[in-house]
Scaffold this motif. Structure first.
Motif, PDB file in Angstrom:
ATOM      1  N   ASP A  42       0.816  -1.220   0.000  1.00 22.30           N
ATOM      2  CA  ASP A  42       0.000   0.000   0.000  1.00 22.30           C
ATOM      3  C   ASP A  42       0.848   1.267   0.000  1.00 22.30           C
ATOM      4  OD1 ASP A  42      -2.567  -0.934  -0.104  1.00 22.30           O
ATOM      5  OD2 ASP A  42      -3.051  -0.547   1.987  1.00 22.30           O
ATOM      6  N   VAL A  83     -10.759  -6.301   0.531  1.00 21.19           N
ATOM      7  CA  VAL A  83      -9.805  -6.236  -0.585  1.00 21.19           C
ATOM      8  C   VAL A  83      -8.976  -7.513  -0.642  1.00 21.19           C
ATOM      9  CG1 VAL A  83      -7.823  -4.962  -1.520  1.00 21.19           C
ATOM     10  CG2 VAL A  83      -9.724  -3.717  -0.465  1.00 21.19           C
ATOM     11  N   GLY A  87     -17.128  -1.330   5.239  1.00 19.43           N
ATOM     12  CA  GLY A  87     -16.010  -1.535   4.333  1.00 19.43           C
ATOM     13  C   GLY A  87     -16.223  -2.725   3.415  1.00 19.43           C
ATOM     14  N   HIS A 136      -5.406  -3.167   7.786  1.00 22.79           N
ATOM     15  CA  HIS A 136      -4.710  -4.447   7.639  1.00 22.79           C
ATOM     16  C   HIS A 136      -4.943  -5.205   8.940  1.00 22.79           C
ATOM     17  CE1 HIS A 136      -2.377  -3.045   4.065  1.00 22.79           C
ATOM     18  NE2 HIS A 136      -2.737  -1.893   4.594  1.00 22.79           N
ATOM     19  N   THR A 150     -15.463   2.230   3.219  1.00 27.70           N
ATOM     20  CA  THR A 150     -16.293   2.849   2.179  1.00 27.70           C
ATOM     21  C   THR A 150     -17.146   3.993   2.711  1.00 27.70           C
ATOM     22  OG1 THR A 150     -17.983   1.152   2.545  1.00 27.70           O
ATOM     23  CG2 THR A 150     -16.399   0.764   0.756  1.00 27.70           C
ATOM     24  N   PRO A 168      -5.129   6.643   1.875  1.00 31.34           N
ATOM     25  CA  PRO A 168      -5.040   6.844   0.425  1.00 31.34           C
ATOM     26  C   PRO A 168      -4.368   8.174   0.111  1.00 31.34           C
ATOM     27  CG  PRO A 168      -7.239   7.366   1.189  1.00 31.34           C
ATOM     28  CD  PRO A 168      -6.501   6.830   2.382  1.00 31.34           C
ATOM     29  N   GLU A 182     -11.126  -2.144   3.094  1.00 32.44           N
ATOM     30  CA  GLU A 182     -11.113  -0.739   2.671  1.00 32.44           C
ATOM     31  C   GLU A 182     -12.396  -0.073   3.151  1.00 32.44           C
ATOM     32  OE1 GLU A 182      -9.558   0.281  -1.240  1.00 32.44           O
ATOM     33  OE2 GLU A 182     -11.363   1.508  -1.534  1.00 32.44           O
ATOM     34  N   GLY A 218     -11.707   5.281   1.817  1.00 32.02           N
ATOM     35  CA  GLY A 218     -10.623   4.575   1.136  1.00 32.02           C
ATOM     36  C   GLY A 218      -9.490   4.158   2.041  1.00 32.02           C
ATOM     37  N   TRP A 231       0.102   6.646  -1.159  1.00 30.03           N
ATOM     38  CA  TRP A 231      -0.413   5.977   0.043  1.00 30.03           C
ATOM     39  C   TRP A 231       0.584   6.189   1.172  1.00 30.03           C
ATOM     40  CZ3 TRP A 231      -4.892   3.173   0.973  1.00 30.03           C
ATOM     41  CH2 TRP A 231      -5.735   3.025  -0.145  1.00 30.03           C
ATOM     42  N   ARG A 279      -7.383   1.975   4.521  1.00 31.55           N
ATOM     43  CA  ARG A 279      -7.328   0.515   4.560  1.00 31.55           C
ATOM     44  C   ARG A 279      -6.872   0.027   5.925  1.00 31.55           C
ATOM     45  NH1 ARG A 279      -5.038  -1.319  -1.401  1.00 31.55           N
ATOM     46  NH2 ARG A 279      -7.003  -0.870  -2.491  1.00 31.55           N
TER      47      ARG A 279
END
Length: 195
Positions: free
Chosen positions: A6, A169, A166, A119, A129, A185, A127, A115, A11, A117
């Motif tokens: 990323d 991904v 979210g 982990h 939304t 992002p 991700e 956007g 990013w 993310r």
């Protein structure tokens, strides 16, 4: 997808980091979800075994409008910090009670941009939304709760506090105590809005 993948092309790693407090799912359209030791996230689909799993929208009100809409609400995340605030206000809430799949700790979910993310654990990647739009079901669950998860900012705009939604991904297993790392992002960042 690793966190290193990323970083770059605009990013950036966020200073926010936290952990998973609990994971939950429900195979049926119940308001609350059952805490479980582990959930499996499936890329492009959501939480294996959960009623909201799928490429297209599964929330009943959204299906009634247009069942072909993309599912931007595959995973619901909510923080223990919000739960603590609700408990202090006299509401009996626990992980999964408000329908979230992943209860987080240490991350200001509502401050993340669209956007961002997360982990999760070794391989899972979600991700963000947008914001969960609290509905009347919250009030049916516990009277007075809807007012606690809605507010107004200094400009009088509605503030939604019932967690974030979210898409998955990258898939993987997620358990309580797994680390959560955040990547942001490229700027300019877009504030979260309801999805």
């Amino acid at each position: 997808m690793t966190m290193a993948a990323d970083i770059g092309n605009g990013w950036a790693e966020s200073p926010q980091a936290g952990s998973v407090a609990a994971v939950s799912l429900s195979a049926t359209h119940t308001f609350s979800k059952t805490v479980t030791p582990v959930i499996r996230l499936l890329a492009g689909l959501g939480v294996e075994g959960d009623a909201h799993l799928g490429e297209t929208v599964k929330h009943r009100s959204r299906v009634a409008v247009d069942p072909s809409q993309p599912n931007l609400r595959q995973v619901h995340l909510l923080s223990v910090e919000l739960q603590a605030m609700l408990l202090a206000a006299g509401h009996a809430v626990a992980p999964g009670a408000l329908g979230e799949n992943i209860t987080t700790q240490g991350i200001d979910l509502l401050a993340l941009p669209t956007g961002a993310r997360l982990h999760l654990g070794e391989t899972a990647l979600v991700e963000i939304t947008g914001l969960r739009n609290p509905c009347a079901q919250i009030e049916h669950f516990q009277p007075g709760l809807l007012a606690r998860v809605l507010g107004r900012d200094d400009e009088g705009k509605l503030v939604r506090k019932a967690g974030v939604m979210g898409i998955v991904v990258a898939g993987g297993l997620v358990r309580a105590h797994d680390a959560i790392r955040v990547t942001l992002p490229p700027e300019p960042h877009r504030k979260l809005d309801r999805v």
